[in-house]
Design a protein around this motif. Structure first.
Motif, PDB file in Angstrom:
ATOM      1  N   HIS A   5       0.822  -1.204   0.000  1.00 28.73           N
ATOM      2  CA  HIS A   5       0.000   0.000   0.000  1.00 28.73           C
ATOM      3  C   HIS A   5       0.861   1.261   0.000  1.00 28.73           C
ATOM      4  O   HIS A   5       0.549   2.218  -0.688  1.00 28.73           O
ATOM      5  N   PHE A   6       1.937   1.265   0.765  1.00 30.28           N
ATOM      6  CA  PHE A   6       2.825   2.407   0.839  1.00 30.28           C
ATOM      7  C   PHE A   6       4.173   2.130   0.205  1.00 30.28           C
ATOM      8  O   PHE A   6       5.077   2.944   0.282  1.00 30.28           O
ATOM      9  N   GLY A   7       4.355   0.988  -0.403  1.00 34.45           N
ATOM     10  CA  GLY A   7       5.662   0.642  -0.932  1.00 34.45           C
ATOM     11  C   GLY A   7       6.645   0.452   0.201  1.00 34.45           C
ATOM     12  O   GLY A   7       6.359  -0.186   1.189  1.00 34.45           O
ATOM     13  N   GLU A   8       7.812   1.045   0.068  1.00 39.16           N
ATOM     14  CA  GLU A   8       8.858   0.923   1.091  1.00 39.16           C
ATOM     15  C   GLU A   8       8.739   1.973   2.184  1.00 39.16           C
ATOM     16  O   GLU A   8       9.490   1.951   3.146  1.00 39.16           O
ATOM     17  N   ASN A   9       7.840   2.913   2.029  1.00 37.23           N
ATOM     18  CA  ASN A   9       7.753   4.057   2.933  1.00 37.23           C
ATOM     19  C   ASN A   9       6.797   3.809   4.098  1.00 37.23           C
ATOM     20  O   ASN A   9       5.774   4.462   4.235  1.00 37.23           O
ATOM     21  N   ILE A  10       7.163   2.868   4.955  1.00 35.10           N
ATOM     22  CA  ILE A  10       6.281   2.467   6.042  1.00 35.10           C
ATOM     23  C   ILE A  10       6.977   2.612   7.388  1.00 35.10           C
ATOM     24  O   ILE A  10       8.133   2.240   7.545  1.00 35.10           O
ATOM     25  N   LEU A  11       6.239   3.168   8.336  1.00 33.52           N
ATOM     26  CA  LEU A  11       6.652   3.153   9.730  1.00 33.52           C
ATOM     27  C   LEU A  11       5.677   2.258  10.476  1.00 33.52           C
ATOM     28  O   LEU A  11       4.467   2.373  10.279  1.00 33.52           O
ATOM     29  N   GLU A  12       6.200   1.384  11.306  1.00 30.50           N
ATOM     30  CA  GLU A  12       5.345   0.501  12.093  1.00 30.50           C
ATOM     31  C   GLU A  12       5.409   0.891  13.559  1.00 30.50           C
ATOM     32  O   GLU A  12       6.483   1.162  14.092  1.00 30.50           O
ATOM     33  N   TYR A  13       4.235   0.917  14.172  1.00 30.53           N
ATOM     34  CA  TYR A  13       4.141   1.194  15.596  1.00 30.53           C
ATOM     35  C   TYR A  13       3.397   0.048  16.258  1.00 30.53           C
ATOM     36  O   TYR A  13       2.300  -0.320  15.825  1.00 30.53           O
ATOM     37  N   SER A  14       3.988  -0.501  17.277  1.00 29.58           N
ATOM     38  CA  SER A  14       3.324  -1.510  18.083  1.00 29.58           C
ATOM     39  C   SER A  14       2.584  -0.777  19.196  1.00 29.58           C
ATOM     40  O   SER A  14       3.197  -0.032  19.962  1.00 29.58           O
ATOM     41  N   VAL A  15       1.285  -0.962  19.258  1.00 34.46           N
ATOM     42  CA  VAL A  15       0.481  -0.231  20.237  1.00 34.46           C
ATOM     43  C   VAL A  15      -0.139  -1.175  21.252  1.00 34.46           C
ATOM     44  O   VAL A  15      -0.351  -2.361  20.977  1.00 34.46           O
ATOM     45  N   ASP A  16      -0.427  -0.630  22.399  1.00 29.11           N
ATOM     46  CA  ASP A  16      -1.126  -1.371  23.447  1.00 29.11           C
ATOM     47  C   ASP A  16      -2.485  -1.805  22.893  1.00 29.11           C
ATOM     48  O   ASP A  16      -3.206  -0.986  22.312  1.00 29.11           O
ATOM     49  N   PRO A  17      -2.849  -3.077  23.045  1.00 29.07           N
ATOM     50  CA  PRO A  17      -4.133  -3.542  22.504  1.00 29.07           C
ATOM     51  C   PRO A  17      -5.329  -2.721  22.983  1.00 29.07           C
ATOM     52  O   PRO A  17      -6.286  -2.520  22.239  1.00 29.07           O
ATOM     53  N   GLN A  18      -5.265  -2.221  24.200  1.00 32.75           N
ATOM     54  CA  GLN A  18      -6.375  -1.426  24.731  1.00 32.75           C
ATOM     55  C   GLN A  18      -6.423  -0.037  24.102  1.00 32.75           C
ATOM     56  O   GLN A  18      -7.432   0.648  24.200  1.00 32.75           O
ATOM     57  N   ARG A  19      -5.355   0.384  23.466  1.00 27.70           N
ATOM     58  CA  ARG A  19      -5.306   1.712  22.838  1.00 27.70           C
ATOM     59  C   ARG A  19      -5.379   1.636  21.309  1.00 27.70           C
ATOM     60  O   ARG A  19      -5.360   2.659  20.638  1.00 27.70           O
ATOM     61  N   LYS A  20      -5.467   0.446  20.776  1.00 23.23           N
ATOM     62  CA  LYS A  20      -5.391   0.271  19.320  1.00 23.23           C
ATOM     63  C   LYS A  20      -6.464   1.071  18.580  1.00 23.23           C
ATOM     64  O   LYS A  20      -6.155   1.786  17.620  1.00 23.23           O
ATOM     65  N   ASN A  21      -7.723   0.971  19.016  1.00 22.58           N
ATOM     66  CA  ASN A  21      -8.796   1.680  18.308  1.00 22.58           C
ATOM     67  C   ASN A  21      -8.592   3.188  18.346  1.00 22.58           C
ATOM     68  O   ASN A  21      -8.783   3.870  17.350  1.00 22.58           O
ATOM     69  N   ARG A  22      -8.185   3.702  19.499  1.00 22.98           N
ATOM     70  CA  ARG A  22      -7.948   5.141  19.605  1.00 22.98           C
ATOM     71  C   ARG A  22      -6.734   5.541  18.777  1.00 22.98           C
ATOM     72  O   ARG A  22      -6.701   6.605  18.178  1.00 22.98           O
ATOM     73  N   ALA A  23      -5.721   4.683  18.725  1.00 27.17           N
ATOM     74  CA  ALA A  23      -4.532   4.974  17.920  1.00 27.17           C
ATOM     75  C   ALA A  23      -4.916   5.125  16.446  1.00 27.17           C
ATOM     76  O   ALA A  23      -4.452   6.038  15.767  1.00 27.17           O
ATOM     77  N   VAL A  24      -5.758   4.233  15.971  1.00 24.73           N
ATOM     78  CA  VAL A  24      -6.221   4.301  14.581  1.00 24.73           C
ATOM     79  C   VAL A  24      -7.033   5.579  14.358  1.00 24.73           C
ATOM     80  O   VAL A  24      -6.835   6.294  13.373  1.00 24.73           O
ATOM     81  N   LYS A  25      -7.914   5.877  15.291  1.00 26.40           N
ATOM     82  CA  LYS A  25      -8.728   7.094  15.184  1.00 26.40           C
ATOM     83  C   LYS A  25      -7.835   8.338  15.158  1.00 26.40           C
ATOM     84  O   LYS A  25      -8.025   9.230  14.334  1.00 26.40           O
ATOM     85  N   ASN A  26      -6.849   8.391  16.048  1.00 27.75           N
ATOM     86  CA  ASN A  26      -5.940   9.535  16.083  1.00 27.75           C
ATOM     87  C   ASN A  26      -5.154   9.674  14.788  1.00 27.75           C
ATOM     88  O   ASN A  26      -4.998  10.775  14.258  1.00 27.75           O
ATOM     89  N   ALA A  27      -4.640   8.564  14.277  1.00 31.17           N
ATOM     90  CA  ALA A  27      -3.873   8.601  13.030  1.00 31.17           C
ATOM     91  C   ALA A  27      -4.754   9.067  11.871  1.00 31.17           C
ATOM     92  O   ALA A  27      -4.307   9.833  11.008  1.00 31.17           O
ATOM     93  N   ASN A  28      -6.001   8.631  11.857  1.00 25.37           N
ATOM     94  CA  ASN A  28      -6.930   9.098  10.830  1.00 25.37           C
ATOM     95  C   ASN A  28      -7.207  10.591  10.968  1.00 25.37           C
ATOM     96  O   ASN A  28      -7.253  11.316   9.968  1.00 25.37           O
TER      97      ASN A  28
END
Length: 105
Positions: A5-28
């Protein structure tokens, strides 16, 4: 999760499972276009590093920390407490971050 989707330009973040939904919302909210796995056992968020780098280049160290905490799923009140600033300051910074990213398009 596919990498193409992004080719080689990817950053990965491991997030706390309890914060995952909020992390996605914040990134959006920041227009970082996160990619997440449908697997509930995978707690990685991937974002486009080019977009992220454009944002970071226009921010100071404290603002970068705010962005990082948003990506890790912290809410505005939690970030304000961690950085010893007001919640309204965090809200204003989020508006600034969105404006920076809209100018980069």
């Amino acid at each position: 999760m596919p990498n193409d989707h992004f080719g080689e330009n990817i950053l990965e973040y491991s997030v706390d499972p309890q914060r995952k939904n909020r992390a996605v919302k914040n990134a959006n909210r920041l227009c970082l276009f996160p990619i997440v796995s449908d697997d509930p056992n995978v707690n990685l968020i991937r974002i486009n590093s080019v977009i992220f780098d454009r944002l970071n280049a226009r921010c100071n160290l404290r603002e970068r920390k705010m962005i990082e905490l948003l990506i890790f799923g912290y809410n505005q009140t939690e970030i304000a407490e961690k950085l010893n600033v007001s919640q309204s300051m965090i809200s204003r910074k989020i508006i600034k971050f969105k404006k920076i990213l809209s100018e980069c398009k």
